[in-house]
Scaffold this motif. Structure first.
Motif, mmCIF file in Angstrom:
data_model
loop_
_atom_site.group_PDB
_atom_site.id
_atom_site.type_symbol
_atom_site.label_atom_id
_atom_site.label_comp_id
_atom_site.label_asym_id
_atom_site.label_seq_id
_atom_site.Cartn_x
_atom_site.Cartn_y
_atom_site.Cartn_z
ATOM 1 N N THR A 246 -56.580 25.385 67.566
ATOM 2 C CA THR A 246 -55.260 25.879 67.952
ATOM 3 C C THR A 246 -54.425 24.748 68.542
ATOM 4 O OG1 THR A 246 -56.103 26.555 70.116
ATOM 5 C CG2 THR A 246 -56.022 28.246 68.419
ATOM 6 N N TYR A 247 -53.128 24.952 68.546
ATOM 7 C CA TYR A 247 -52.190 24.014 69.129
ATOM 8 C C TYR A 247 -51.360 24.745 70.171
ATOM 9 C CZ TYR A 247 -48.473 20.565 69.581
ATOM 10 O OH TYR A 247 -47.583 19.651 70.079
ATOM 11 N N SER A 248 -51.256 24.172 71.349
ATOM 12 C CA SER A 248 -50.444 24.739 72.420
ATOM 13 C C SER A 248 -49.094 24.042 72.441
ATOM 14 C CB SER A 248 -51.133 24.574 73.773
ATOM 15 O OG SER A 248 -50.242 24.899 74.820
ATOM 16 N N GLU A 249 -48.046 24.777 72.139
ATOM 17 C CA GLU A 249 -46.693 24.209 72.170
ATOM 18 C C GLU A 249 -46.331 23.772 73.584
ATOM 19 O OE1 GLU A 249 -44.463 23.452 69.890
ATOM 20 O OE2 GLU A 249 -45.496 24.299 68.161
ATOM 21 N N ASN A 250 -46.747 24.554 74.597
ATOM 22 C CA ASN A 250 -46.418 24.232 75.984
ATOM 23 C C ASN A 250 -47.044 22.916 76.439
ATOM 24 O OD1 ASN A 250 -44.921 26.557 76.226
ATOM 25 N ND2 ASN A 250 -46.614 27.743 77.068
ATOM 26 N N ASP A 251 -48.337 22.734 76.108
ATOM 27 C CA ASP A 251 -49.070 21.537 76.533
ATOM 28 C C ASP A 251 -48.994 20.397 75.531
ATOM 29 O OD1 ASP A 251 -49.904 23.024 78.739
ATOM 30 O OD2 ASP A 251 -51.755 23.653 77.749
ATOM 31 N N LYS A 252 -48.543 20.706 74.311
ATOM 32 C CA LYS A 252 -48.509 19.717 73.222
ATOM 33 C C LYS A 252 -49.901 19.152 72.960
ATOM 34 C CE LYS A 252 -43.930 19.739 73.001
ATOM 35 N NZ LYS A 252 -43.455 21.012 72.575
ATOM 36 N N LYS A 253 -50.899 20.059 72.964
ATOM 37 C CA LYS A 253 -52.290 19.639 72.772
ATOM 38 C C LYS A 253 -53.000 20.536 71.766
ATOM 39 C CE LYS A 253 -53.115 17.642 77.302
ATOM 40 N NZ LYS A 253 -53.965 17.648 78.477
#
Length: 134
Positions: free
Chosen positions: A101-108
């Motif tokens: 998965t990719y977290s838009e908030n954390d950019k990770k």
């Protein structure tokens, strides 16, 4: 006369992420260049990614991807155990068993798997040898 440019399947699906892969292409009927979609992921974002279990414990690291001759993602090579590359072993994990998965908030990017480090250590070992030598 049509000329075959490359022969890979159109899509790789893994853990809810779809990777676009070039299709069987001919100069007469297919595009040579494709556009990356927002849902696509680069292999460079996956290699080196730590794998955590549901208890948020680090159980391994993605070292490589296995792509079949038809262009489908066959598995993730995950390293487990060892320290600084010494004593680690490799196992092949099914794409459906690992969620990326990719977290838009954390950019990770993150990878999770419902397993333990001991279960990975007990899995059949993959060895980089023969046709899979680095």
């Amino acid at each position: 006369m049509r000329k075959l440019i490359f022969a890979l399947a159109p899509v790789i699906a893994m853990g809810g992420i779809t990777l676009a892969v070039a299709q069987n292409a001919t100069t007469a009927t297919r595009e040579v260049y494709v556009k990356a979609r927002p849902t696509d992921v680069l292999s460079s974002n996956l290699i080196g990614l730590n794998v955590h279990n549901n208890a948020k414990e680090n159980v391994g690291e993605i070292k490589d991807l296995i792509v079949s001759s038809s262009g489908q993602l066959s598995g993730f090579i995950v390293s487990v155990g060892g320290f600084l590359g010494i004593g680690e072993r490799y196992v092949v994990v099914a794409p459906s068993a690992l969620k990326v998965t990719y977290s838009e908030n954390d950019k990770k990017w993150s990878a999770t798997m419902d397993t333990t480090k001991d279960a990975l250590k007990a899995a059949p070992e993959f060895k980089y040898e023969g046709r899979w030598s680095k």
